[in-house]
Design a protein around this motif. Structure first.
Motif, mmCIF file in Angstrom:
data_model
loop_
_atom_site.group_PDB
_atom_site.id
_atom_site.type_symbol
_atom_site.label_atom_id
_atom_site.label_comp_id
_atom_site.label_asym_id
_atom_site.label_seq_id
_atom_site.Cartn_x
_atom_site.Cartn_y
_atom_site.Cartn_z
ATOM 1 N N TRP A 1 75.562 -0.742 57.863
ATOM 2 C CA TRP A 1 74.867 0.208 56.985
ATOM 3 C C TRP A 1 75.783 1.337 56.525
ATOM 4 C CZ3 TRP A 1 70.816 -1.541 54.756
ATOM 5 C CH2 TRP A 1 69.984 -2.461 55.411
ATOM 6 N N ILE A 2 76.516 1.941 57.446
ATOM 7 C CA ILE A 2 77.384 3.061 57.056
ATOM 8 C C ILE A 2 78.466 2.588 56.088
ATOM 9 C CG2 ILE A 2 79.128 4.692 57.873
ATOM 10 C CD1 ILE A 2 76.331 5.633 58.372
ATOM 11 N N GLY A 3 79.105 1.477 56.409
ATOM 12 C CA GLY A 3 80.157 0.964 55.543
ATOM 13 C C GLY A 3 79.659 0.677 54.138
ATOM 14 N N MET A 4 78.491 0.051 54.035
ATOM 15 C CA MET A 4 77.968 -0.303 52.710
ATOM 16 C C MET A 4 77.495 0.929 51.945
ATOM 17 S SD MET A 4 78.537 -3.532 52.532
ATOM 18 C CE MET A 4 77.495 -4.346 51.327
ATOM 19 N N GLU A 5 76.929 1.900 52.656
ATOM 20 C CA GLU A 5 76.517 3.127 51.964
ATOM 21 C C GLU A 5 77.721 3.917 51.463
ATOM 22 O OE1 GLU A 5 72.265 3.821 54.323
ATOM 23 O OE2 GLU A 5 73.976 5.138 54.728
ATOM 24 N N VAL A 6 78.765 4.003 52.283
ATOM 25 C CA VAL A 6 79.983 4.698 51.845
ATOM 26 C C VAL A 6 80.613 3.963 50.675
ATOM 27 C CG1 VAL A 6 82.341 5.296 52.507
ATOM 28 C CG2 VAL A 6 80.443 5.811 54.053
ATOM 29 N N ALA A 7 80.630 2.639 50.746
ATOM 30 C CA ALA A 7 81.196 1.860 49.643
ATOM 31 C C ALA A 7 80.457 2.147 48.344
ATOM 32 C CB ALA A 7 81.140 0.370 49.978
ATOM 33 N N ALA A 8 79.129 2.192 48.410
ATOM 34 C CA ALA A 8 78.337 2.484 47.215
ATOM 35 C C ALA A 8 78.643 3.881 46.683
ATOM 36 C CB ALA A 8 76.850 2.337 47.527
ATOM 37 N N SER A 9 78.706 4.862 47.569
ATOM 38 C CA SER A 9 78.985 6.234 47.130
ATOM 39 C C SER A 9 80.376 6.343 46.518
ATOM 40 C CB SER A 9 78.845 7.204 48.308
ATOM 41 O OG SER A 9 77.494 7.326 48.695
ATOM 42 N N ASP B 1 87.981 2.525 43.111
ATOM 43 C CA ASP B 1 88.131 1.090 43.318
ATOM 44 C C ASP B 1 87.888 0.829 44.803
ATOM 45 O OD1 ASP B 1 89.187 -1.649 42.489
ATOM 46 O OD2 ASP B 1 90.572 -1.112 44.103
ATOM 47 N N VAL B 2 86.908 -0.023 45.147
ATOM 48 C CA VAL B 2 86.452 -0.151 46.530
ATOM 49 C C VAL B 2 86.480 -1.604 46.984
ATOM 50 C CG1 VAL B 2 84.572 0.273 48.171
ATOM 51 C CG2 VAL B 2 84.949 1.861 46.261
ATOM 52 N N THR B 3 87.062 -1.822 48.168
ATOM 53 C CA THR B 3 87.019 -3.118 48.845
ATOM 54 C C THR B 3 86.420 -2.918 50.221
ATOM 55 O OG1 THR B 3 89.006 -3.903 47.693
ATOM 56 C CG2 THR B 3 88.378 -5.064 49.707
ATOM 57 N N VAL B 4 85.483 -3.795 50.593
ATOM 58 C CA VAL B 4 84.867 -3.761 51.917
ATOM 59 C C VAL B 4 85.350 -4.976 52.707
ATOM 60 C CG1 VAL B 4 82.714 -3.788 53.238
ATOM 61 C CG2 VAL B 4 82.825 -2.572 51.048
ATOM 62 N N VAL B 5 85.838 -4.729 53.924
ATOM 63 C CA VAL B 5 86.316 -5.798 54.802
ATOM 64 C C VAL B 5 85.335 -5.943 55.959
ATOM 65 C CG1 VAL B 5 88.187 -6.598 56.291
ATOM 66 C CG2 VAL B 5 88.702 -5.276 54.216
ATOM 67 N N GLY B 6 84.743 -7.142 56.091
ATOM 68 C CA GLY B 6 83.797 -7.403 57.169
ATOM 69 C C GLY B 6 84.163 -8.645 57.949
ATOM 70 N N ARG B 7 83.847 -8.647 59.232
ATOM 71 C CA ARG B 7 84.185 -9.794 60.088
ATOM 72 C C ARG B 7 83.220 -10.955 59.938
ATOM 73 N NH1 ARG B 7 86.277 -7.766 66.037
ATOM 74 N NH2 ARG B 7 88.215 -6.804 65.327
ATOM 75 N N GLY B 8 81.965 -10.670 59.611
ATOM 76 C CA GLY B 8 80.954 -11.711 59.561
ATOM 77 C C GLY B 8 80.958 -12.491 58.264
ATOM 78 N N PRO B 9 80.010 -13.430 58.144
ATOM 79 C CA PRO B 9 79.943 -14.255 56.929
ATOM 80 C C PRO B 9 79.378 -13.506 55.737
ATOM 81 C CG PRO B 9 78.155 -14.815 58.415
ATOM 82 C CD PRO B 9 79.035 -13.854 59.163
ATOM 83 N N VAL C 1 90.174 2.495 47.607
ATOM 84 C CA VAL C 1 89.503 2.760 48.878
ATOM 85 C C VAL C 1 89.220 1.431 49.562
ATOM 86 C CG1 VAL C 1 87.430 3.713 49.977
ATOM 87 C CG2 VAL C 1 88.433 4.852 47.970
ATOM 88 N N VAL C 2 89.539 1.354 50.855
ATOM 89 C CA VAL C 2 89.176 0.197 51.665
ATOM 90 C C VAL C 2 88.224 0.666 52.756
ATOM 91 C CG1 VAL C 2 89.971 -1.599 53.257
ATOM 92 C CG2 VAL C 2 91.302 -1.066 51.201
ATOM 93 N N VAL C 3 87.062 0.026 52.822
ATOM 94 C CA VAL C 3 86.077 0.307 53.860
ATOM 95 C C VAL C 3 86.148 -0.803 54.894
ATOM 96 C CG1 VAL C 3 83.633 0.648 54.386
ATOM 97 C CG2 VAL C 3 84.574 1.496 52.216
ATOM 98 N N VAL C 4 86.382 -0.435 56.136
ATOM 99 C CA VAL C 4 86.465 -1.404 57.228
ATOM 100 C C VAL C 4 85.122 -1.396 57.954
ATOM 101 C CG1 VAL C 4 87.681 -2.095 59.323
ATOM 102 C CG2 VAL C 4 88.924 -0.938 57.467
ATOM 103 N N GLY C 5 84.380 -2.483 57.817
ATOM 104 C CA GLY C 5 83.061 -2.573 58.411
ATOM 105 C C GLY C 5 81.999 -2.676 57.337
ATOM 106 N N ASP C 6 81.115 -3.689 57.458
ATOM 107 C CA ASP C 6 80.104 -3.919 56.416
ATOM 108 C C ASP C 6 78.688 -3.803 56.976
ATOM 109 O OD1 ASP C 6 80.071 -6.245 57.911
ATOM 110 O OD2 ASP C 6 80.589 -7.582 56.245
ATOM 111 N N VAL D 1 91.178 4.955 53.628
ATOM 112 C CA VAL D 1 90.538 3.941 54.464
ATOM 113 C C VAL D 1 89.388 4.605 55.213
ATOM 114 C CG1 VAL D 1 90.812 2.391 56.450
ATOM 115 C CG2 VAL D 1 92.628 2.564 54.728
ATOM 116 N N VAL D 2 88.215 4.001 55.120
ATOM 117 C CA VAL D 2 87.042 4.501 55.830
ATOM 118 C C VAL D 2 86.632 3.455 56.858
ATOM 119 C CG1 VAL D 2 84.728 5.459 55.642
ATOM 120 C CG2 VAL D 2 86.312 5.641 53.704
ATOM 121 N N VAL D 3 86.564 3.855 58.111
ATOM 122 C CA VAL D 3 86.230 2.938 59.200
ATOM 123 C C VAL D 3 84.773 3.161 59.601
ATOM 124 C CG1 VAL D 3 86.790 2.180 61.534
ATOM 125 C CG2 VAL D 3 88.615 3.001 60.003
ATOM 126 N N GLY D 4 83.982 2.095 59.503
ATOM 127 C CA GLY D 4 82.588 2.157 59.918
ATOM 128 C C GLY D 4 82.250 0.933 60.745
#
Length: 399
Positions: free
Chosen positions: A153-161, A168-176, A146-151, A233-236
Motif C-alpha cells: 500500500w505505501i509503495g503504490m500510494e507513493v508511486a501514485a503521488s 518518472d516512476v518505476t515500482v519494483v515488487g517481489r511478487g507476481p 524515482v524507483v519505489v522498492v516495494g509494491d 529511491v523510496v523503500v516501502g
C-alpha cells in the motif's frame, strides 16, 4: 496521585488521550511522544501531504492548544526507554523516570530497512514520519527518475503521488503483482490504473544493490542484472511493531503476529494496569475467532478510543471490523473485514467501479468498494451475518 501516562505520538495516542478527557477523567495526564511534533495521523504522508495539498496542521487530530486547554502534559521529543511494571514507572529520555497509575502503550511501528549494498546512500528514503515526508517531498522537486522498492500500500500510494508530481516512476515488487494480499483479479484493478498513468511496474524482482559514483544513489541493481536509473529511491517494504518496551518488561507477546502484544478484549495486556493499542496490539476478534494485529488508520483510531473507555472502567470487549482505505490517482477504495477467501465481484472491475467480496465457505470475510461509496455499512452487515451467503446476490450488490 500518579498520572495516567500515554506513550506514543500517533493517532492511537491522540484518541486515547482525547477519550480519557471526554470520558470524564480530570486527573493528571501525561503523553510521551518521541517525535518533536504534536501527535498526528500518518496516512496523508504518502498522499495529499506528500503532494503539497495538505498542511502539517491538517495531520493533527488535536492541536497543541487542545492539550494545553485540557491540562494534558504533552512531552514531545521525549522517548520512553524503559518500563518497570512492578514499580509502575517508565524511563524517559530526557526526563529520567515517570510513575504512572495506568499506562497506555501506543508505540506504533518502525519501517523495515533495505539490507543491500548502498542502502545508506543519499537519496534513499523511507516514509514513516512527517520529517520523512518533508525530505521526500523536497527530493521529488527534482526531475530525476524515482524507483519505489516495494509494491504494498505505501509503495503504490507513493508511486501514485510521485507520478502525479510529474516524476518518472518505476515500482519494483517481489511478487507476481502489486498488493499481493488482494489476489490476482483484484490486484489487476490497481495495476491497470498505475499503468494507465505511466507508472512502470516490475514484478518478481528484488533489489541486490544501490549504485553510486559520488555518494548519492544513481542506480538500482536488480537480481536479473538490470540496472534502473534513479535519483530518488523510496523503500516501502513493511513495518515492524515497536514492542521493545513491553518485551523488556516481560509483557506477553504473541508469536506469529509480528511480535504483537497480546491483549484481551478490553485491550489490557498481561501487566497490571497496562493497555496496548494500534499497530502493536494483537486483539481477539469476535467475528473471526482469532487474534488480529492490523496496521491501519482505523485500528489506531478505534483502539485508542476503546482503551480510554477500558481504563475508565468499561468492560466492553472490542468488536470493530478491520477497515482501511486508499486513494491512487482517480481510484478510491475502502474496505472492511479480511481479504481472505474466494473473490466475488459485483459491478465492473474493468471500469473500476465495483464492490469486491472475499467469501470463505458460506460467509463473507471482507468487502472492498472500488469507486463505490456509501455501501460499507451494508457490506458490514453481510460480513457479520451468520446466514449462508448467496453468491448470486453478492454479484447483484451494486445493481
Amino acid at each position: 496521585m500518579d498520572p495516567i501516562v500515554v506513550v506514543g505520538g500517533g493517532l492511537a495516542a491522540a484518541r486515547a488521550t482525547e477519550g480519557l478527557r471526554h470520558g470524564g477523567y480530570d486527573g493528571p495526564l501525561v503523553v510521551v511522544a518521541g517525535e518533536s511534533a504534536v501527535p498526528y495521523e500518518r496516512p496523508p504522508l504518502s498522499k495529499e501531504y506528500l503532494r503539497g495539498e495538505a498542511e502539517k496542521s491538517d495531520l493533527r487530530p488535536l492541536d497543541a492548544d487542545w492539550y494545553a486547554d485540557q491540562s494534558v502534559d504533552l512531552r514531545t521529543g521525549t522517548s520512553a526507554t524503559g518500563l518497570d511494571v512492578g514499580a509502575r514507572s517508565i524511563t524517559t529520555a530526557p526526563g529520567g523516570s515517570q510513575r504512572y497509575s495506568r499506562l497506555i502503550l501506543a508505540t506504533g511501528s518502525r519501517v523495515r530497512r533495505l539490507d543491500v549494498p548502498g542502502a545508506e546512500l543519499d537519496g534513499v528514503h523511507y516514509l514513516r514520519s512527517v520529517r520523512d515526508a518533508d525530505r521526500l517531498a523536497e527530493a521529488l522537486d527534482d526531475d530525476g527518475p524515482v524507483v519505489v522498492v516495494g509494491d504494498g500500500w505505501i509503495g503504490m500510494e507513493v508511486a501514485a503521488s510521485a507520478r502525479q508530481l510529474g516524476r518518472d516512476v518505476t515500482v519494483v515488487g517481489r511478487g507476481p503483482h502489486p498488493l499481493a494480499s488482494l489476489g490476482d483479479e483484484v490486484a489487476r484493478i490497481f495495476t491497470g490504473v498505475h499503468e494507465d498513468n505511466g507508472v512502470r511496474l516490475l514484478h518478481g524482482r528484488s533489489v541486490t544493490a544501490l549504485r553510486s559514483d559520488d555518494g548519492r544513489v544513481r542506480g538500482v541493481e536488480l537480481d536479473d542484472g538490470t540496472v534502473l536509473d534513479a535519483r530518488t529511491v523510496v523503500v516501502g517494504i513493511g513495518v515492524t511493531p515497536e514492542v521493545g518496551l513491553a518485551a523488556e518488561a516481560g509483557i506477553d507477546l504473541v508469536d506469529g503476529f509480528g511480535s504483537g502484544i497480546a491483549v484481551d478484549g478490553t485491550l489490557r495486556t498481561s501487566a497490571p494496569d497496562v493497555w496496548a493499542v494500534g499497530d502493536i496490539a494483537a486483539v481477539p476478534s469476535r467475528r473471526y475467532d482469532r487474534l488480529l494485529r492490523i496496521e491501519h488508520w482505523a485500528v489506531a483510531d478505534e483502539t485508542g478510543k476503546h482503551a480510554a473507555r477500558s481504563v475508565l472502567g468499561s468492560g466492553e470487549p472490542y468488536d470493530v471490523l478491520p477497515y482501511f482505505f486508499s486513494d491512487q490517482f482517480d481510484l478510491g477504495m475502502e474496505a472492511k473485514g479480511l481479504t481472505e477467501g474466494e473473490v466475488v465481484i459485483s459491478g465492473s472491475a474493468e471500469d473500476r467501479e465495483c464492490v469486491v467480496f472475499w467469501v470463505d465457505g458460506e460467509r463473507v470475510n471482507g468487502a472492498m468498494g472500488v469507486n463505490v461509496w456509501d455501501r460499507m455499512d451494508d457490506a458490514e452487515e453481510l460480513i457479520r451475518s451468520t446466514a449462508p451467503v448467496d453468491r448470486r446476490e453478492l454479484e447483484r450488490f451494486v445493481d
